[in-house]
Write a protein that holds these residues in place. Structure first.
Motif, short mmCIF file in Angstrom:
data_model
loop_
_atom_site.label_atom_id
_atom_site.label_comp_id
_atom_site.label_asym_id
_atom_site.label_seq_id
_atom_site.Cartn_x
_atom_site.Cartn_y
_atom_site.Cartn_z
N MET A 1 -27.25 45.38 33.70
CA MET A 1 -27.10 44.01 33.21
C MET A 1 -27.76 43.01 34.16
SD MET A 1 -26.02 42.01 30.89
CE MET A 1 -25.58 40.30 30.64
N LYS A 2 -27.54 43.17 35.49
CA LYS A 2 -28.14 42.25 36.44
C LYS A 2 -29.66 42.32 36.39
CE LYS A 2 -24.37 42.03 39.81
NZ LYS A 2 -23.98 42.25 41.22
N ALA A 3 -30.19 43.52 36.23
CA ALA A 3 -31.64 43.69 36.16
C ALA A 3 -32.20 42.96 34.94
CB ALA A 3 -32.01 45.17 36.12
N LYS A 4 -31.50 43.06 33.82
CA LYS A 4 -31.94 42.38 32.60
C LYS A 4 -31.89 40.86 32.77
CE LYS A 4 -30.72 45.99 29.27
NZ LYS A 4 -29.89 46.33 28.08
N ARG A 5 -30.83 40.38 33.42
CA ARG A 5 -30.72 38.93 33.67
C ARG A 5 -31.87 38.46 34.56
NH1 ARG A 5 -26.08 35.69 33.77
NH2 ARG A 5 -26.44 35.29 35.98
N LYS A 6 -32.17 39.23 35.59
CA LYS A 6 -33.25 38.85 36.49
C LYS A 6 -34.58 38.84 35.74
CE LYS A 6 -35.49 39.99 40.87
NZ LYS A 6 -35.50 40.90 42.06
N ASP A 7 -34.82 39.83 34.91
CA ASP A 7 -36.07 39.90 34.13
C ASP A 7 -36.17 38.70 33.19
OD1 ASP A 7 -36.78 42.22 35.40
OD2 ASP A 7 -36.14 43.55 33.77
N MET A 8 -35.07 38.37 32.51
CA MET A 8 -35.09 37.25 31.59
C MET A 8 -35.39 35.95 32.32
SD MET A 8 -31.99 35.62 29.28
CE MET A 8 -31.30 34.86 30.77
N CYS A 9 -34.72 35.74 33.45
CA CYS A 9 -34.94 34.51 34.22
C CYS A 9 -36.38 34.44 34.75
CB CYS A 9 -33.96 34.46 35.40
SG CYS A 9 -32.24 34.21 34.89
N THR A 10 -36.92 35.57 35.16
CA THR A 10 -38.30 35.61 35.64
C THR A 10 -39.27 35.21 34.53
OG1 THR A 10 -37.77 37.36 37.23
CG2 THR A 10 -40.09 37.06 36.66
N GLN A 11 -39.04 35.72 33.32
CA GLN A 11 -39.89 35.38 32.18
C GLN A 11 -39.83 33.88 31.87
OE1 GLN A 11 -38.94 37.85 28.80
NE2 GLN A 11 -38.94 39.72 30.05
N LEU A 12 -38.61 33.32 31.89
CA LEU A 12 -38.45 31.90 31.59
C LEU A 12 -39.08 31.03 32.67
CD1 LEU A 12 -34.79 31.83 30.21
CD2 LEU A 12 -36.93 31.78 28.92
N LEU A 13 -38.97 31.46 33.92
CA LEU A 13 -39.59 30.70 35.02
C LEU A 13 -41.11 30.75 34.93
CD1 LEU A 13 -37.30 31.60 38.05
CD2 LEU A 13 -37.63 29.33 37.03
#
Length: 219
Positions: A1-13
C-alpha cells in the motif's frame, strides 16, 4: 500500500512539475461529509472563553446529536462549485452519486466556464463501480488517481471539512434546514484565497508522502 501511495504521489508531482499552477487550477476536488444538528465544542474551544484564573466548573460529557445531514461537496481554488444535501435516510450509493455528477456537469459549465477540470475523488465503491465509471465517461469527466485510505491527500478532509466543522461546533440547530443554511452561509463567506490555499497544500503533502516512502501524512 505504501509503495502504491508513493508511486501515485510521484506521478502527481511530475504532472505538477510539468504544468505548474495550471495543474492545480484544473483540480476539482469532491468528497462527502456529515454535519450534526449539534456538535459540542472541543476542550480547547471551551477554554477560549474562560480566563486561566477563573474557577473551572465540572462539566458533564456532551455528545454530538444523533440527527445529522449528509452532503457531497465539490470545490476548486476559487470556491465551492456544487453541493447537495441528502434527504434523511438516503445513502450516497452509486446511483445517487451519478445523480450528483449529472447535476455537477452543468455547474462546471457555468462556474468554471472554459476551464478544463480534473475531478479528484477517492476510490470508494460508489466512485469505482462500473455504473459510475460508465457515467463518468458519458459525462466526459477526467479523474485524478486516488488510493483507498488516503484522506491525508484529499483537500476536503485535511483542510476544508475540519475548518467548517470547527465553526459548527457548539451551534445548536432545530432542524435540517437550519444547519444546511448555515453550511451554505459559511461557504459563501470564505474568500477564494482560503480555497486556493487548501489546494496548494496538496503539493506539500504529496512531497511529504514521497519523502516518507508512502507513509501517512499527519496534519
Amino acid at each position: 500500500m505504501k509503495a502504491k501511495r508513493k508511486d501515485m504521489c510521484t506521478q502527481l508531482l511530475e504532472r505538477y512539475n510539468t504544468q505548474g499552477k495550471a495543474c492545480l487550477q484544473r483540480i476539482l476536488t469532491g468528497d462527502k461529509s456529515w454535519v450534526h444538528l449539534y456538535d459540542p465544542e472541543c476542550k480547547a474551544q471551551a477554554m477560549e472563553y474562560r480566563h486561566k484564573t477563573s474557577i473551572s466548573l465540572r462539566k458533564f460529557k456532551v455528545v454530538a446529536s444523533a440527527r445529522k445531514v449528509l452532503f457531497p461537496l465539490f470545490w476548486d481554488m476559487d470556491g465551492v462549485v456544487h453541493m447537495e444535501f441528502l434527504e434523511q435516510g438516503q445513502t450516497l450509493n452509486s446511483e445517487r452519486y451519478i445523480s450528483t455528477l449529472r447535476a455537477l456537469k452543468p455547474r462546471l459549465r457555468r462556474v468554471r466556464r472554459d476551464k478544463d477540470s480534473i475531478l479528484q475523488h477517492d476510490n470508494a465503491r460508489r466512485h469505482t463501480s462500473r455504473q459510475t465509471q460508465n457515467a463518468i465517461k458519458q459525462l466526459e469527466l477526467t479523474t485524478l488517481p486516488h488510493l483507498a485510505h488516503s484522506p491525508d491527500l484529499a483537500p476536503s478532509y485535511y483542510y476544508l471539512f475540519p475548518q467548517l466543522k470547527k465553526y459548527l461546533k457548539g451551534h445548536h440547530y432545530d432542524n435540517d434546514e437550519e444547519v444546511v443554511a448555515d453550511v451554505r452561509r459559511w461557504c459563501r463567506r470564505q474568500s477564494s484565497e482560503l480555497f486556493a490555499d487548501g489546494v496548494r497544500r496538496l503539493v506539500k503533502r504529496l512531497r511529504l508522502c514521497v519523502d516518507r516512502n508512502g507513509d501517512y501524512v499527519e496534519n
